[in-house]
Design an enzyme around this catalytic site. Structure first.
Site, mmCIF file in Angstrom:
data_model
loop_
_atom_site.group_PDB
_atom_site.id
_atom_site.type_symbol
_atom_site.label_atom_id
_atom_site.label_comp_id
_atom_site.label_asym_id
_atom_site.label_seq_id
_atom_site.Cartn_x
_atom_site.Cartn_y
_atom_site.Cartn_z
ATOM 1 N N SER A 108 -49.675 -10.575 55.160
ATOM 2 C CA SER A 108 -50.069 -12.036 55.084
ATOM 3 C C SER A 108 -50.835 -12.184 53.953
ATOM 4 C CB SER A 108 -50.023 -12.566 56.306
ATOM 5 O OG SER A 108 -49.944 -14.036 56.475
ATOM 6 N N ASP A 245 -48.297 -18.072 50.786
ATOM 7 C CA ASP A 245 -49.383 -17.004 50.979
ATOM 8 C C ASP A 245 -48.576 -15.766 50.762
ATOM 9 O OD1 ASP A 245 -47.689 -16.935 53.356
ATOM 10 O OD2 ASP A 245 -49.165 -16.246 54.607
ATOM 11 N N ASP A 247 -46.849 -13.016 52.184
ATOM 12 C CA ASP A 247 -45.457 -12.898 52.923
ATOM 13 C C ASP A 247 -44.732 -14.018 53.245
ATOM 14 O OD1 ASP A 247 -47.011 -14.316 54.912
ATOM 15 O OD2 ASP A 247 -46.241 -12.843 56.469
ATOM 16 N N ASP A 249 -44.773 -16.995 54.847
ATOM 17 C CA ASP A 249 -44.750 -17.697 56.246
ATOM 18 C C ASP A 249 -45.339 -19.196 56.258
ATOM 19 O OD1 ASP A 249 -47.033 -16.734 56.762
ATOM 20 O OD2 ASP A 249 -46.439 -16.135 58.623
#
Length: 451
Positions: A108, A245, A247, A249
């Site tokens: 992440s 960010d 990843d 999400d």
């Protein structure tokens, strides 16, 4: 320490998180999730259980995803490798492909040396704690070791990104024509798919942070570093900036003047829009206890209930699923729109935020004025007995401050789950009052429960 944290297994790649652990974790997951009813039904039809795997572009994701794929295929599971794709894209594809489960290799918003493994159950939903515990226990148990034609195959999921883009575009209530958007992709998983999707939706797009080299993910860019995005929006004369960010999400935004619009403000804008369009289930928004007091007051004015949960998007998701609610999220930019996603989706959130600008003809600053952000001061009080946060003297001090603030402020004390630390948070109408009250409470915490 438990292997699974609040968001899967995460740590230093090739340090804590080795190829051996990734392979073993995949084999254990195959034992727990690869033998359910859907997998049995496939085998009855002469097919194997199926899994979708994806990753963000950090360099260690290459060997870790290879290890996960090897562990799954050696357990008799077919692997569909989606390559680099956002975490919410992976979650969508698990449901869209009718896979038995999915695996995302990503850390992440963490720096490049870290990585993680996140597992999604059938339908693209996060695993409950009890299932994670079963997988961890299975690490020490027997593995599935089929031979011959019963071993799994590893295939490229060639149209994975296209399916995700089509899904995002079909979710939009309004096209984005005429709006100039700056996208910061954090040199992460959104670098390819986000610009493509916003352009297909009609926006004029300027892109920064979209040159991943495996080592630069989240490095001075993305939702945890908004300075470059703010400057780029002002420099380009754009209408809005969207930051993901690593990843993708999360979604945070900046307005045309480069001012940050956080997750609470985004949720307020979307909640009001959804209520107006009759799609906000039970006129309810789900948010964590960390959401700003201004969000609560703005929603109250519109007859929208704010249901509070513990900190963490998994708790927001649990509450949303239990009540069938349509919108929830966190101040950090994890926003969940349950009609279209099973997890926080930064692309989906950004698209719908810009679509609301297009629908109403308002600027982001005008939309964000729906709520007033109250100054929020957080003090981490270290070296205290976190188990005694309910001490009567501490609670007396909290009640005194709450009485002093009245309807113009809020107090929250949270014990750390891992450290001898208590977090003191105070919101007030002005920064000075918030700071003074927070320091006063921090002093009481040190005095009453200090080690």
């Amino acid at each position: 320490m438990p292997l699974f944290g609040t968001d899967g297994v995460r740590g230093l790649a090739n340090g804590v998180l080795t190829a051996d652990l990734a392979l073993s974790l995949a084999q254990a997951t195959a034992v727990v999730l690869g033998q359910g009813r859907s997998a049995e039904a496939r085998r009855a039809q002469g097919r194997r259980a199926a899994v979708v795997i994806g990753r963000d572009p950090r360099i260690s994701g290459e060997f870790l995803s290879a290890a996960v794929s090897a562990g799954l295929a050696s357990s008799g599971i077919d692997v569909y490798d989606a390559g680099v794709i956002p975490t919410p894209g992976l979650a969508f594809l698990v449901a869209d492909r009718d896979a038995d489960f999915g695996v995302m290799v990503s850390a992440s918003h963490n720096a490049a040396p870290d990585n993680g493994i996140k597992i999604f159950a059938r339908g693209g939903v996060k695993l409950p704690d009890v299932v994670e515990q079963r997988i961890e226990a299975a690490l020490d148990g027997p593995k599935l070791q089929p031979t011959g034609g019963a071993v799994g195959r590893i295939r490229v999921f060639a149209d994975a990104e296209d399916r995700y883009v089509v899904h995002l575009l079909q979710s939009l209530p309004h096209r984005l024509d005429g709006l100039h958007v700056v996208l910061d992709c954090a040199h992460g998983a959104a670098a390819g798919v986000s610009p493509e999707t916003f352009r297909d939706a009609g926006a004029r797009v300027t892109v920064i942070g979209a040159d991943p080299d495996g080592l630069n993910i989240n490095d001075g860019v993305g939702s945890t570093h908004l300075e470059q995005l703010s400057a780029a929006v002002v420099r380009a004369g754009a209408d809005i900036g969207i930051a993901h960010d690593g990843d993708a999400d999360r979604c945070l935004a900046v307005d045309a003047q480069g001012r940050v619009v956080d997750g609470d403000q985004i949720m307020a804008i979307l909640a009001a829009s959804m209520q107006e369009r009759g799609v906000l289930k039970d006129d309810t928004l789900v948010a964590t206890v960390m959401s700003n007091l201004g969000l609560h007051l703005a929603m109250r004015e519109r007859g929208i209930t704010v249901l509070q949960t513990a900190v963490g998007d998994r708790y927001v998701l649990e509450a949303m699923n239990e009540g069938g609610y349509s919108l929830g999220g966190e101040q950090s930019g994890h926003v969940i729109m349950s009609e279209f996603a099973t997890t926080g989706d930064g692309l989906l959130t950004g698209l719908h935020l810009v679509a609301e600008m297009a629908r109403t003809g308002k600027t982001l600053a005008e939309l964000a004025s729906i709520m007033t952000l109250y100054p929020q001061v957080m003090i981490n009080v270290k070296n205290v007995d976190r188990e005694r946060v309910a001490d009567e003297g501490v609670q007396d001090a909290v009640r005194e401050v709450e009485a002093e603030l009245g309807d113009t402020g809020r107090v929250l004390l949270r014990a750390s789950g891992t450290e001898p630390l208590v977090r003191v948070m105070v919101e007030a109408a002005d920064e000075a009052t918030a700071q003074r009250c927070a320091e006063r409470l921090a002093d009481v915490v040190r005095e009453r429960i200090g080690l």
